[in-house]
Design a protein around this motif. Sequence first.
Motif, PDB file in Angstrom:
ATOM      1  N   ALA A   1       1.085  -1.340   0.055  1.00 59.93           N
ATOM      2  CA  ALA A   1      -0.084   0.027   0.049  1.00 59.93           C
ATOM      3  C   ALA A   1       0.778   1.225  -0.261  1.00 59.93           C
ATOM      4  O   ALA A   1       0.497   2.156  -0.735  1.00 59.93           O
ATOM      5  CB  ALA A   1      -0.920  -0.106   1.079  1.00 59.93           C
ATOM      6  N   MET A   2       1.809   1.130   0.594  1.00 61.27           N
ATOM      7  CA  MET A   2       3.002   2.318   0.921  1.00 61.27           C
ATOM      8  C   MET A   2       3.481   2.637  -0.469  1.00 61.27           C
ATOM      9  O   MET A   2       3.573   3.695  -0.907  1.00 61.27           O
ATOM     10  CB  MET A   2       4.033   1.928   1.738  1.00 61.27           C
ATOM     11  N   LEU A   3       3.828   1.543  -1.302  1.00 57.66           N
ATOM     12  CA  LEU A   3       4.623   1.950  -2.646  1.00 57.66           C
ATOM     13  C   LEU A   3       3.489   2.303  -3.702  1.00 57.66           C
ATOM     14  O   LEU A   3       3.993   2.879  -4.697  1.00 57.66           O
ATOM     15  CB  LEU A   3       5.233   0.552  -3.064  1.00 57.66           C
ATOM     16  N   SER A   4       2.340   1.786  -3.454  1.00 55.05           N
ATOM     17  CA  SER A   4       1.289   2.204  -4.233  1.00 55.05           C
ATOM     18  C   SER A   4       0.938   3.905  -4.234  1.00 55.05           C
ATOM     19  O   SER A   4       0.579   4.325  -5.589  1.00 55.05           O
ATOM     20  CB  SER A   4      -0.027   1.803  -4.139  1.00 55.05           C
ATOM     21  N   THR A   5       1.248   4.535  -3.351  1.00 54.05           N
ATOM     22  CA  THR A   5       1.163   5.946  -3.179  1.00 54.05           C
ATOM     23  C   THR A   5       2.361   6.708  -3.700  1.00 54.05           C
ATOM     24  O   THR A   5       2.656   7.803  -4.082  1.00 54.05           O
ATOM     25  CB  THR A   5       1.096   6.277  -1.785  1.00 54.05           C
ATOM     26  N   GLY A   6       3.479   5.937  -4.178  1.00 53.68           N
ATOM     27  CA  GLY A   6       4.780   6.554  -4.645  1.00 53.68           C
ATOM     28  C   GLY A   6       5.831   7.169  -3.457  1.00 53.68           C
ATOM     29  O   GLY A   6       6.663   7.862  -3.775  1.00 53.68           O
ATOM     30  N   ARG A   7       5.166   6.885  -1.992  1.00 51.18           N
ATOM     31  CA  ARG A   7       6.190   7.580  -1.265  1.00 51.18           C
ATOM     32  C   ARG A   7       6.278   6.458  -0.187  1.00 51.18           C
ATOM     33  O   ARG A   7       5.599   5.787   0.066  1.00 51.18           O
ATOM     34  CB  ARG A   7       5.114   8.599  -0.294  1.00 51.18           C
ATOM     35  N   LEU A   8       7.801   6.576   0.399  1.00 52.61           N
ATOM     36  CA  LEU A   8       8.137   5.739   1.191  1.00 52.61           C
ATOM     37  C   LEU A   8       8.692   6.192   2.411  1.00 52.61           C
ATOM     38  O   LEU A   8       9.375   7.275   2.272  1.00 52.61           O
ATOM     39  CB  LEU A   8       9.461   4.905   0.321  1.00 52.61           C
ATOM     40  N   SER A   9       8.078   5.862   3.593  1.00 50.57           N
ATOM     41  CA  SER A   9       8.559   6.134   4.832  1.00 50.57           C
ATOM     42  C   SER A   9       9.641   5.356   5.467  1.00 50.57           C
ATOM     43  O   SER A   9       9.762   4.111   4.967  1.00 50.57           O
ATOM     44  CB  SER A   9       7.316   6.152   5.780  1.00 50.57           C
ATOM     45  N   SER A  10      10.184   5.694   6.610  1.00 45.66           N
ATOM     46  CA  SER A  10      11.294   4.996   7.363  1.00 45.66           C
ATOM     47  C   SER A  10      10.521   3.961   7.931  1.00 45.66           C
ATOM     48  O   SER A  10       9.426   3.758   8.401  1.00 45.66           O
ATOM     49  CB  SER A  10      11.919   5.743   8.298  1.00 45.66           C
ATOM     50  N   MET A  11      11.415   2.565   7.944  1.00 45.85           N
ATOM     51  CA  MET A  11      10.880   1.358   8.651  1.00 45.85           C
ATOM     52  C   MET A  11      11.748   0.701   9.188  1.00 45.85           C
ATOM     53  O   MET A  11      13.102   0.816   8.873  1.00 45.85           O
ATOM     54  CB  MET A  11       9.924   0.752   7.561  1.00 45.85           C
ATOM     55  N   VAL A  12      11.540  -0.304   9.969  1.00 43.61           N
ATOM     56  CA  VAL A  12      12.179  -1.501  10.610  1.00 43.61           C
ATOM     57  C   VAL A  12      11.874  -2.697   9.995  1.00 43.61           C
ATOM     58  O   VAL A  12      10.539  -3.048  10.449  1.00 43.61           O
ATOM     59  CB  VAL A  12      12.396  -1.294  12.085  1.00 43.61           C
ATOM     60  N   LEU A  13      12.575  -3.471   9.448  1.00 45.89           N
ATOM     61  CA  LEU A  13      12.330  -4.977   8.830  1.00 45.89           C
ATOM     62  C   LEU A  13      12.749  -5.717   9.975  1.00 45.89           C
ATOM     63  O   LEU A  13      13.748  -5.925  10.304  1.00 45.89           O
ATOM     64  CB  LEU A  13      12.785  -5.142   7.760  1.00 45.89           C
ATOM     65  N   TRP A  14      11.693  -6.442  10.696  1.00 50.90           N
ATOM     66  CA  TRP A  14      11.943  -7.398  11.818  1.00 50.90           C
ATOM     67  C   TRP A  14      11.738  -8.678  11.478  1.00 50.90           C
ATOM     68  O   TRP A  14      10.658  -9.132  11.020  1.00 50.90           O
ATOM     69  CB  TRP A  14      11.159  -7.039  13.086  1.00 50.90           C
ATOM     70  N   GLY A  15      12.625  -9.684  11.392  1.00 45.96           N
ATOM     71  CA  GLY A  15      12.511 -10.971  11.075  1.00 45.96           C
ATOM     72  C   GLY A  15      13.679 -12.031  11.296  1.00 45.96           C
ATOM     73  O   GLY A  15      14.995 -11.341  11.473  1.00 45.96           O
ATOM     74  N   PRO A  16      13.453 -13.256  11.320  1.00 46.27           N
ATOM     75  CA  PRO A  16      14.718 -14.150  11.398  1.00 46.27           C
ATOM     76  C   PRO A  16      15.279 -13.940  10.375  1.00 46.27           C
ATOM     77  O   PRO A  16      15.332 -13.481   9.233  1.00 46.27           O
ATOM     78  CB  PRO A  16      14.007 -15.300  11.679  1.00 46.27           C
ATOM     79  N   PRO A  17      16.821 -14.759  10.281  1.00 44.51           N
ATOM     80  CA  PRO A  17      17.791 -14.758   9.383  1.00 44.51           C
ATOM     81  C   PRO A  17      17.168 -15.349   8.172  1.00 44.51           C
ATOM     82  O   PRO A  17      16.338 -16.358   8.069  1.00 44.51           O
ATOM     83  CB  PRO A  17      18.897 -15.370   9.927  1.00 44.51           C
ATOM     84  N   GLY A  18      17.772 -14.906   6.894  1.00 43.32           N
ATOM     85  CA  GLY A  18      17.380 -15.447   5.674  1.00 43.32           C
ATOM     86  C   GLY A  18      15.913 -15.454   5.098  1.00 43.32           C
ATOM     87  O   GLY A  18      15.433 -16.203   4.392  1.00 43.32           O
ATOM     88  N   VAL A  19      15.234 -14.179   5.518  1.00 42.24           N
ATOM     89  CA  VAL A  19      13.916 -14.229   4.886  1.00 42.24           C
ATOM     90  C   VAL A  19      13.756 -12.890   3.797  1.00 42.24           C
ATOM     91  O   VAL A  19      12.768 -12.691   3.437  1.00 42.24           O
ATOM     92  CB  VAL A  19      12.809 -14.016   6.163  1.00 42.24           C
ATOM     93  N   GLY A  20      14.915 -12.381   3.773  1.00 39.86           N
ATOM     94  CA  GLY A  20      14.959 -11.444   2.691  1.00 39.86           C
ATOM     95  C   GLY A  20      14.916  -9.930   3.082  1.00 39.86           C
ATOM     96  O   GLY A  20      14.524  -8.901   2.350  1.00 39.86           O
ATOM     97  N   LYS A  21      15.372  -9.525   4.242  1.00 41.76           N
ATOM     98  CA  LYS A  21      15.506  -8.284   4.695  1.00 41.76           C
ATOM     99  C   LYS A  21      16.359  -7.412   3.922  1.00 41.76           C
ATOM    100  O   LYS A  21      15.817  -6.299   3.346  1.00 41.76           O
ATOM    101  CB  LYS A  21      15.747  -8.196   6.222  1.00 41.76           C
ATOM    102  N   THR A  22      17.610  -7.810   3.739  1.00 38.89           N
ATOM    103  CA  THR A  22      18.415  -6.865   2.619  1.00 38.89           C
ATOM    104  C   THR A  22      17.873  -6.833   1.415  1.00 38.89           C
ATOM    105  O   THR A  22      18.051  -5.583   0.740  1.00 38.89           O
ATOM    106  CB  THR A  22      19.912  -7.520   2.527  1.00 38.89           C
ATOM    107  N   THR A  23      17.688  -7.809   0.864  1.00 39.70           N
ATOM    108  CA  THR A  23      16.761  -8.047  -0.668  1.00 39.70           C
ATOM    109  C   THR A  23      15.837  -6.887  -0.586  1.00 39.70           C
ATOM    110  O   THR A  23      15.634  -6.199  -1.651  1.00 39.70           O
ATOM    111  CB  THR A  23      16.373  -9.426  -0.981  1.00 39.70           C
ATOM    112  N   ILE A  24      14.778  -7.028   0.383  1.00 38.19           N
ATOM    113  CA  ILE A  24      13.746  -6.209   0.159  1.00 38.19           C
ATOM    114  C   ILE A  24      14.083  -4.438   0.396  1.00 38.19           C
ATOM    115  O   ILE A  24      13.582  -3.610  -0.416  1.00 38.19           O
ATOM    116  CB  ILE A  24      12.781  -6.572   1.173  1.00 38.19           C
TER     117      ILE A  24
END
Length: 436
Positions: free
Chosen positions: A46-69
């Motif tokens: 939903a955030m990307l559909s508006t064309g604006r990106l706000s700051s965020m924290v990606l919380w999750g276990p290793p190997g689930v794609g945090k860096t890739t995202i």
Amino acid sequence: MADLFSSDAPPTANSQRPLADRLRPAALAEVIGQDAVLGPSAPLGAMLSTGRLSSMVLWGPPGVGKTTIARLLASETDLHFVQISAIFSGVAELRKVFAAAAERHRSGGGTLLFVDEIHRFNKAQQDSFLPHMEDGSIVLVGATTENPSFELNAALLSRAQVMVLSRLEDDALSDLAARAEALTEKVLPLSSDARRALIEMADGDGRALLNLIEAVQSWALAEPLDTAGLSARLARRAAQYDKSGDAHYNLISALHKSVRGSDPDAALYWYARMLEGGEDPRYLARRLTRMAVEDIALADPQAQTICLGAWDTFERLGSPEGELALAQAVIYLALAPKSNAGYVAYKAARVAAKKTGSAPPPKHILNAPTGLMKDQGYGSGYAYDHDAEDGFSGQNYFPDGMERPGFYQPVERGFERDLAKRLEYFERLRAKRAQS
């Protein structure tokens, strides 16, 4: 069959790159297993559909794609991508990053600053991001495997959304394995059972799975391996468990609630998971004793004795034999009748004690070792219960003027059924004494 599982083709420069790098998604739509965050109606979608990106924290276990995202977010929003690690970066590097981002901002560009292991930064370092987030020179994307509520300060969290990424389910890992086979044009030389075992070895970690696949595909095999053959060649990935981190608290919570819920199988499972993760059995012995006091209490007074005995047995036998005694305590606690009546009564008594301040005991239950104290009425009118009918005087033992509370309300389970009968008996006698 050998041609199916091995290749004599010379390695290319591209094939020398790690499989996890070669298979990195080129668009957010290709990210596996995170639809709850990336779907069209999900928070990031939903955030990307508006064309604006706000700051965020990606919380999750290793190997689930945090860096890739994080990389793909920068690409899809035309932001300059900068990556740092909280483990290796200090104040000097942060200043350089902030200065470059500010210059880029003045020129009309934007910066997505990806901070891996952001929870490793101290409070002052975390605070240093705030002015640059507020003036728009950076969009901060932090990555952490630890609970942000505990590890990140409130000021940072108030300016960033927390996106929770999940460990990859077996279906998602199977899709990832299929992608790896298509990219490498090599079918995994495994039986169907061994293939499932390989998925289980990854334990929800996509990067770990791709590393395992890379190892398997390097073997020159004439026939597919079964589960036993695979296990002989590969070590199972160590379960994610940090004895001082989020996994520690999640698993002890699961163990405690399984005991409270009278499920011995689930309780044993979480007990075993903690031991496999390297947890100190003494910590588990202490927590089991707490469960006996808090959740079983007087419904089965023997439960506390069982826990202390198991704890003592562990201290005498050591590991691994002593862990069996603790396991038996786990089973006993799970199957014991439950009551928190004592715990509730204790907390209510503490509240009442705070409210009544320094109200003294009634004078008739005070000792009078001096004549002056006798003159003041200390001990006057005290009824010695052993001399009273039924061994019960029914006198008031609360401060004068304080309404009699009823803190302890036993449940109709286990030994507390007997205690409830005793309470009722004394209440009847108390009412009888009051009328006489």
